[in-house]
Design a protein around this motif. Sequence first.
Motif, PDB file in Angstrom:
ATOM      1  N   LEU A 194       0.794  -0.677   0.190  1.00 35.98           N
ATOM      2  CA  LEU A 194      -0.253  -0.133   0.272  1.00 35.98           C
ATOM      3  C   LEU A 194       1.308   1.029  -0.188  1.00 35.98           C
ATOM      4  N   THR A 195       0.820   2.484  -0.928  1.00 33.85           N
ATOM      5  CA  THR A 195       1.218   2.908  -0.518  1.00 33.85           C
ATOM      6  C   THR A 195       0.881   4.227   0.128  1.00 33.85           C
ATOM      7  N   PRO A 196       1.088   5.030   1.382  1.00 33.13           N
ATOM      8  CA  PRO A 196       1.066   5.172   2.010  1.00 33.13           C
ATOM      9  C   PRO A 196       0.615   6.872   2.230  1.00 33.13           C
ATOM     10  N   VAL A 205      -2.617   4.740   6.236  1.00 30.98           N
ATOM     11  CA  VAL A 205      -2.898   4.095   4.674  1.00 30.98           C
ATOM     12  C   VAL A 205      -4.721   4.178   5.242  1.00 30.98           C
ATOM     13  N   TYR A 224      -8.735   4.954   8.007  1.00 34.53           N
ATOM     14  CA  TYR A 224      -7.908   5.891   7.763  1.00 34.53           C
ATOM     15  C   TYR A 224      -6.202   5.521   9.159  1.00 34.53           C
TER      16      TYR A 224
END
Length: 195
Positions: A47-49, A60, A70
């Motif tokens: 996952l892209t933070p 994330v 979130y």
Amino acid sequence: MEEWKNIKGFESLYQVSNYGRVRSIDRIIKRVKDGVLIDFRFKGKLLTPKLNKKTGYVHVALSINSKRKYINIHRLVAESFIENPDNKPCVNHKDESKLNNNADNLEWCNYVYNNGYGTKKKRLAESLKGKKRPYQNVPILCFDYNTGKFVKKFPAIYAAVEELKVPQGSIIRVLSGKRKSTHGYYFEYETVKEE
């Protein structure tokens, strides 16, 4: 060596590593297509933070049952890799970098320790330097100095003075780092403005 653990509450969906990375897990999802129930293979990925500009922490988005949540990465790492036998509420970054979410850089602590750690007060004082009476309309947080428990958020110092009957000068000295506490309380500004 990087180690992965399932995220509590998202066990079959997401994992977090001791290096502060988060990934989704390979899985099979049942879906209806043209009136027929089929298996849909979902390939897991990192996952892209995202950076929360207000807090400075990275988080994330985790989804379960079509609901998105979130979560700050440092909390995920601490909950998965760091023991917390005293049930302390805060996670502190030892090197003061909110972007370094490696398990070795994190520790559980109470509010007083976390809020007084490192150069936080100095950075806050410098960000307010030169502003006339900067404390008048800045929200402050009040903690019990002995237990570290959060007491109340005040919209400004005047509200704390009125309710707690603590002299304004004493609160200002705690906020500026000249004193650790006053009348059994510890105070801090709600946010630290990073330059």
